[in-house]
Design a protein around this motif. Structure first.
Motif, PDB file in Angstrom:
ATOM      1  N   UNK A  83       8.643  21.471  15.424  1.00 37.66           N
ATOM      2  CA  UNK A  83       9.497  22.657  14.721  1.00 37.66           C
ATOM      3  C   UNK A  83       9.937  22.241  13.611  1.00 37.66           C
ATOM      4  N   UNK A  84       9.953  21.017  13.119  1.00 40.74           N
ATOM      5  CA  UNK A  84      10.444  20.508  11.999  1.00 40.74           C
ATOM      6  C   UNK A  84       9.409  20.803  10.815  1.00 40.74           C
ATOM      7  N   UNK A  85       9.995  21.346   9.378  1.00 42.02           N
ATOM      8  CA  UNK A  85       9.030  21.587   8.370  1.00 42.02           C
ATOM      9  C   UNK A  85       9.223  20.187   7.620  1.00 42.02           C
ATOM     10  N   UNK A  86       9.836  19.432   7.688  1.00 42.15           N
ATOM     11  CA  UNK A  86       9.918  17.944   6.913  1.00 42.15           C
ATOM     12  C   UNK A  86      10.126  16.870   8.228  1.00 42.15           C
ATOM     13  N   UNK A  87       9.150  15.993   8.316  1.00 42.04           N
ATOM     14  CA  UNK A  87       9.689  14.647   9.096  1.00 42.04           C
ATOM     15  C   UNK A  87       9.518  13.622   8.355  1.00 42.04           C
ATOM     16  N   UNK A  88      10.801  12.991   8.212  1.00 40.23           N
ATOM     17  CA  UNK A  88      11.081  11.886   7.405  1.00 40.23           C
ATOM     18  C   UNK A  88      10.114  10.679   7.860  1.00 40.23           C
ATOM     19  N   UNK A  89       9.712   9.942   6.623  1.00 41.93           N
ATOM     20  CA  UNK A  89       9.013   8.669   7.138  1.00 41.93           C
ATOM     21  C   UNK A  89      10.075   7.709   7.584  1.00 41.93           C
ATOM     22  N   UNK A  90      11.028   7.628   7.666  1.00 42.50           N
ATOM     23  CA  UNK A  90      12.101   6.899   8.171  1.00 42.50           C
ATOM     24  C   UNK A  90      12.568   7.245   9.544  1.00 42.50           C
ATOM     25  N   UNK A  91      13.048   6.368  10.511  1.00 40.20           N
ATOM     26  CA  UNK A  91      13.533   6.519  11.628  1.00 40.20           C
ATOM     27  C   UNK A  91      15.123   6.975  11.581  1.00 40.20           C
ATOM     28  N   UNK A  92      15.328   7.453  12.631  1.00 38.46           N
ATOM     29  CA  UNK A  92      16.960   7.909  12.836  1.00 38.46           C
ATOM     30  C   UNK A  92      17.678   6.437  12.664  1.00 38.46           C
ATOM     31  N   UNK A  93      18.675   6.475  11.888  1.00 40.03           N
ATOM     32  CA  UNK A  93      19.613   5.286  11.768  1.00 40.03           C
ATOM     33  C   UNK A  93      19.132   4.198  10.865  1.00 40.03           C
TER      34      UNK A  93
ATOM     35  N   UNK B  98      15.364  24.727   6.646  1.00 35.82           N
ATOM     36  CA  UNK B  98      14.800  23.649   6.506  1.00 35.82           C
ATOM     37  C   UNK B  98      15.077  22.808   7.748  1.00 35.82           C
ATOM     38  N   UNK B  99      14.479  22.816   8.718  1.00 33.67           N
ATOM     39  CA  UNK B  99      14.531  22.031   9.767  1.00 33.67           C
ATOM     40  C   UNK B  99      13.896  20.677   9.555  1.00 33.67           C
ATOM     41  N   UNK B 100      14.675  19.612   9.982  1.00 34.96           N
ATOM     42  CA  UNK B 100      14.006  18.108   9.389  1.00 34.96           C
ATOM     43  C   UNK B 100      14.402  17.395  10.634  1.00 34.96           C
ATOM     44  N   UNK B 101      13.629  15.995  10.629  1.00 32.21           N
ATOM     45  CA  UNK B 101      13.754  15.190  11.624  1.00 32.21           C
ATOM     46  C   UNK B 101      13.534  13.677  11.229  1.00 32.21           C
ATOM     47  N   UNK B 102      13.845  12.742  11.942  1.00 35.36           N
ATOM     48  CA  UNK B 102      13.340  11.518  11.833  1.00 35.36           C
ATOM     49  C   UNK B 102      12.102  11.282  12.263  1.00 35.36           C
ATOM     50  N   UNK B 103      11.414  10.145  11.903  1.00 40.27           N
ATOM     51  CA  UNK B 103      10.082   9.719  12.039  1.00 40.27           C
ATOM     52  C   UNK B 103       9.973   9.727  13.766  1.00 40.27           C
ATOM     53  N   UNK B 104      10.965   9.121  14.457  1.00 39.95           N
ATOM     54  CA  UNK B 104      10.898   8.883  15.577  1.00 39.95           C
ATOM     55  C   UNK B 104      11.466   9.894  16.590  1.00 39.95           C
ATOM     56  N   UNK B 105      11.553  11.310  16.079  1.00 45.86           N
ATOM     57  CA  UNK B 105      12.194  12.460  17.064  1.00 45.86           C
ATOM     58  C   UNK B 105      11.133  12.627  18.029  1.00 45.86           C
ATOM     59  N   UNK B 106      11.867  13.231  18.972  1.00 49.75           N
ATOM     60  CA  UNK B 106      10.852  13.695  20.110  1.00 49.75           C
ATOM     61  C   UNK B 106       9.729  14.523  19.461  1.00 49.75           C
ATOM     62  N   UNK B 107       8.700  14.696  20.340  1.00 46.51           N
ATOM     63  CA  UNK B 107       7.526  15.766  19.915  1.00 46.51           C
ATOM     64  C   UNK B 107       8.034  17.226  19.839  1.00 46.51           C
ATOM     65  N   UNK B 108       8.949  17.528  20.667  1.00 45.74           N
ATOM     66  CA  UNK B 108       9.286  19.071  20.512  1.00 45.74           C
ATOM     67  C   UNK B 108       9.977  19.238  19.192  1.00 45.74           C
ATOM     68  N   UNK B 109      10.674  18.341  18.803  1.00 47.07           N
ATOM     69  CA  UNK B 109      11.587  18.379  17.562  1.00 47.07           C
ATOM     70  C   UNK B 109      10.593  18.313  16.494  1.00 47.07           C
TER      71      UNK B 109
END
Length: 167
Positions: free
Chosen positions: A130-140, A116-127
């Motif tokens: 490939x993410x199966x879930x993008x949080x609605x929250x930003x990093x930090x 389960x690759x995931x990332x914050x809302x403000x992650x780079x487009x490349x990330x």
């Protein structure tokens, strides 16, 4: 999310908003979200494996994470894939049982290995791609809390972790 036993997080851009404050001595300071800390502690207390893999090497970050009960903290890591492989081998963790949250190119290759690759809302487009879930929250800003809470809720462990002791 039912099969997740392990959480792996990057630091800068995930546990922090990616910015640093540089003081007059050159020390770089970061801000971490208290709600992310609560969720990390809840995950540890509920028996999940929690691991930090970061290219950064701020010792203040290590102290904060240790105070939350996290023991697998890999800072100053030049090769995240090698560190991830070693970590999963030591604990006999199947990569498909891992949720990894990253935000930028250094996380790309390790994110391709996990269930389960995931990332914050403000992650780079490349990330994000490939993410199966993008949080609605930003990093930090609560992205870590978001993914931990969701996994624990799906597995029926979120409210049992509430005892008012975490911060």
């Amino acid at each position: 999310m039912n099969d997740i036993t392990t959480f792996v997080f990057d630091v800068d851009g995930v546990l922090t908003d990616g910015s640093v404050f540089v003081n007059t001595t050159g020390e770089m300071l970061r801000t971490m979200n208290i709600r992310d800390g609560y969720a990390l502690k809840a995950a540890v207390d509920n028996g999940y494996h929690v691991c930090i893999i970061s290219g950064g090497s701020n010792e203040g970050v290590r102290v904060r994470l240790r105070n939350l009960g996290i023991t697998d903290i890999h800072l100053g890591t030049p090769d995240k894939v090698a560190t991830f492989d070693e970590y999963t081998d030591v604990y006999n963790i199947l990569p498909e049982h891992v949720l990894y949250m990253g935000d930028d190119i250094p996380d790309y290759h390790v994110m391709q290995l996990v269930g389960l690759p995931t990332c914050p809302q403000d992650a780079s487009p490349e990330i994000k791609a490939i993410s199966k879930y993008i949080s609605h929250k930003n990093g930090g800003k609560g992205a870590v809390r978001d993914v931990i809470e969701q996994v624990m809720k799906v597995q029926g462990k979120w409210m049992e972790s509430f005892d008012g002791k975490h911060d």
